[in-house]
Design a protein around this motif. Structure first.
Motif: not given
Ligand code: SF4
Ligand code: SF4
Lengths: 329, 370
Positions: A8-10, A51-56, A86-91, A187-189, A238-240, A262-269
């Motif tokens: 998942g994710l990256l 959490s956002c969908l990809p994290v789930k 990267t996004c805080p969730k990835m950190l 969108g994100h990969h 990745y938002e860039q 977009i995935s709900f609820p993505c912060g950066p997006d």
């Molecule tokens: S960029 Fe958005 S979708 Fe990706 S991990 Fe962060 S909050 Fe979730």
């Protein structure tokens, strides 16, 4: 040692790299494979509701591997480009994975951070290698092989293969084949290439006779140029890519319409969306459909929206062609 | 040029004091209200963070009240906060307001720009006077923080409900009116005396810590007055964030008296990297509170807040290992006062029960977060 890589994710960017690196080091790599209904369900019930969908989904992949492996591989990507994060969730991802599996399975998480310079990253990769082998040459050779495969993978994406095709090195069909209508699916990969959570969007568009352009296929030069025009630079790596691709698509009319995934609820997006929609409107760009996906998104409604959007684009296209003809006469 | 900025706890007294000192024109947004929230939620992007919406609401109301220069702090993430100013500028411009947004960025490469912006804001006043005004305001902030802390520590013993809160309000006024350092020294004594003179009763003590996202911890209107509610429920309260920590971001934490690094070190076994916002402190300070003998921790999280979501995923593990109950409150525009009140009440009961049990030497199963 059996090492699990959650899909998942990256994973949808570095999966190839990780897999071949670990493999070359002599680890037995186990992947959780593609997202399925049961992976999603177990992830949804384990992860925080906020959490956002990809994290789930990622949680689901982690849980699917938990019983099968001796260690999980969840790198921490802090920054992959100068002056970005990267996004805080990835950190926090490795720590979340740890909390999800408890003490049952150790989590291997090298920290990659391009703000701390090459040396730091070299050391991180090297000490990762030391877990599996004590031969420095083997580590370096593994790194070189893995990097080469990774470049190849990314190149295939830019050529119009989807994630699955790029992993295999071949595809039955390219996303972009020169058909009349072309839609940017940006969108994100993991929001674009995960066939389960996107309900095979790319494939479906293909079978509707529509060409797809992903962010990877938009030339990097154009993306960068668009980013430079912004009054405040975007500081998420990745938002860039996403914003650059959308803005370039709309300014240079690379496509007839854009679907922003977009995935709900993505912060950066949620922030970048404001920027992209507004800039697109100000430029008088192309029609844009923003799709927000979550675990409750129903297939029916989703398809209806896609079909309506594609129909609208076709009508527009035809009207424009007629107008052109009228002018020519 | 009528300057304004969003509300955040006692920030109005601090920044207000700077502008008063310099004799510059400013307006405060009307106090936070349901309307602020509605405006923010209507104009704000879907699932943007809660503080983005509320401060957007502040800006709209301030613009209606005649402001035309909006100040906002900006930065480079990794959290969304760094992009608030730009996003709000776009939204307000599209809504047709006439204004100028002045984002203040304090990272080294942007400092020249910030100096230029400050230069415009100070409208010809000298740099020395600006420096003096800011220094004085920081002193005020520090005093306000310590007064707030005192209130948190004593509210649970109030004989009459609301007495401490009332006294604190008077303290704010006194600090606000102080014009010189000598005044401030006098006010300090008087204010503390005033707070301490609030009549008390003996009660059974419980201690509850508050952690969470900065804005939400500091802004009583939007955190539904958790501090006061907990105090009224009989809890000695401490929070891990004070305004000064934010105004002087050196990591020192002058009010709590320990450095951020301590908190980071405590968090390390659970969360070993900063995740933006206050994520790592929510974890670290929960552990700190446990070490200090607190009976429970309330985590305040704006809906969709990324760092706090991470903390919230990790806190159950902390809570299980250390046996400290954690209540995560997720707050957004739909959060109802009544629901939160009941949950806090249940939480205070639980904390009290566990404290008694501990005093009697009864073994308790770890309490999962709820
Ligand atoms: S960029 Fe958005 S979708 Fe990706 S991990 Fe962060 S909050 Fe979730
Ligand atoms: S800490 Fe949370 S609320 Fe604050 S900007 Fe970041 S995501 Fe938004």
């Amino acid at each position: 040692m059996k090492v699990g890589i959650p899909g998942g994710l990256l994973y949808y960017r570095y999966g190839r790299l990780w897999n071949s690196f670990l493999h070359a080091l002599g680890a037995e790599v186990v992947e959780s494979g593609e997202t399925t209904r049961s992976i999603l369900n177990s992830g949804v019930s384990k992860a925080e509701n906020e959490s956002c969908l990809p994290v789930k989904v990622f949680y689901g992949h982690v849980l699917a591997l938990k019983e099968k492996v001796d260690a999980l591989f969840v790198p921490r990507l802090v920054s992959v480009k100068r002056r970005t994060h990267t996004c805080p969730k990835m950190l926090g991802l490795p720590d979340m994975a740890k909390a999800a599996v408890g003490d049952a399975v150790p989590v291997i998480s090298p920290t990659i951070d391009f703000q701390s310079g090459l040396w730091h990253n070299y050391r991180a990769v090297y000490s990762l290698g030391r877990i599996f082998t004590s031969d420095p040459r083997r580590i370096i050779a593994a790194g070189v092989t893995a990097w080469r495969e990774h470049r190849l993978y990314l190149e295939r994406l830019t050529l119009g293969l989807d994630h699955r095709g790029a992993l295999r090195g071949e595809a039955d069909r390219l996303l972009c084949e020169g058909r009349d209508l072309r839609i940017g699916v940006i969108g994100h990969h993991y929001n674009v290439y995960d066939t389960f959570t996107t309900m095979s969007l790319l494939e479906r568009l293909g079978s509707m006779g529509v060409d797809v352009m992903t962010a990877d296929m938009v030339p990097e030069k154009l993306r960068e140029r668009e980013l430079k025009r912004l009054p405040k630079d975007i500081y998420w790596s990745y938002e860039q890519e996403v914003a650059g691709a959308i803005l370039a698509c709309s300014r240079y009319r690379l496509v007839d319409g854009i679907i922003f995934m977009i995935s709900f609820p993505c912060g950066p997006d949620s922030i970048v969306r404001v920027l992209c929609e507004q800039e697109n409107r100000l430029m008088g760009g192309v029609p844009m459909l923003t799709l927000v996906m979550d675990e409750h998104t129903g297939e029916g409604g989703f398809l209806t929206r896609i079909e309506a959007f594609v129909d609208m684009l076709w009508r527009r296209k035809r009207r424009e062609a007629e107008e052109l003809e009228a002018v020519a006469v | 040029m009528r300057i304004t900025w969003p509300h955040m706890g006692s920030l109005e007294f601090v920044l207000g004091s700077v502008f008063e000192e310099l004799g510059l024109d400013y307006v405060l947004p009307p106090p936070n209200s349901q309307r602020t929230l509605e405006l923010g939620a209507r104009h704000g992007p879907e699932f943007a963070c809660f503080p983005l919406k509320t401060t957007l609401g502040n800006f709209i109301e301030a613009l209606e009240a005649g402001a035309d220069v909006l100040i906002m702090v900006a930065g480079r993430g990794p959290c969304r906060f760094g992009y608030y100013a730009e996003t709000q500028r776009r939204i307000l411009a599209e809504a047709g307001y006439d204004f100028e947004m002045v984002p203040l960025e304090f990272e080294p490469s942007r400092l020249p720009l910030t100096v230029k912006r400050l230069n415009r804001l100070k409208q010809g006043r000298s740099w020395a006077s600006l420096y003096r005004a800011i220094k004085f305001a920081l002193h005020k902030a520090h005093l306000i923080d310590r007064l707030e802390q005192q209130a948190l520590h004593q509210r649970w013993q109030d004989r009459e409900k609301g007495a401490t809160t009332g006294a604190l309000k008077r303290c704010y006024r006194m600090v606000w009116e102080a014009g010189t350092y000598a005044d401030l020294a006098r006010v300090e004594e008087e204010a503390f005396a005033l707070l301490r003179s609030v009549p008390r009763v003996e009660r059974e003590e419980i201690k509850i810590g508050i952690v969470g996202e900065f804005y939400l911890v500091l802004e009583p209107y939007f955190n539904l007055n958790v501090e006061e509610q907990l105090g009224d429920l009989g809890a000695y309260v401490e929070r891990n964030i004070y305004l000064t920590d934010w105004l002087r971001p050196s990591g020192e934490r002058p009010v709590l008296g320990h450095h951020e690094h301590g908190s980071e070190r405590l968090a390390a076994p659970y969360l070993s990297h900063r995740v933006g916002g206050e994520g790592i402190f929510s974890v670290g300070d929960t552990i700190l509170f446990q070490r200090l003998g607190f009976d429970g921790v309330v985590q305040l999280m704006p809906f969709t807040c990324m760092p706090e979501t991470i903390a919230k995923s990790i806190l159950p593990q902390v809570s299980k290992d250390l046996g400290i109950p954690v209540l995560s409150l997720v707050i957004d525009e739909l959060t109802g006062m009544a629901g939160v009140a009941t949950r806090l009440e249940a939480f205070a009961d639980l904390a009290r029960f566990r404290r008694r049990a501990r005093a009697d030497g009864i073994e308790l199963a770890p309490q999962p977060a709820f």
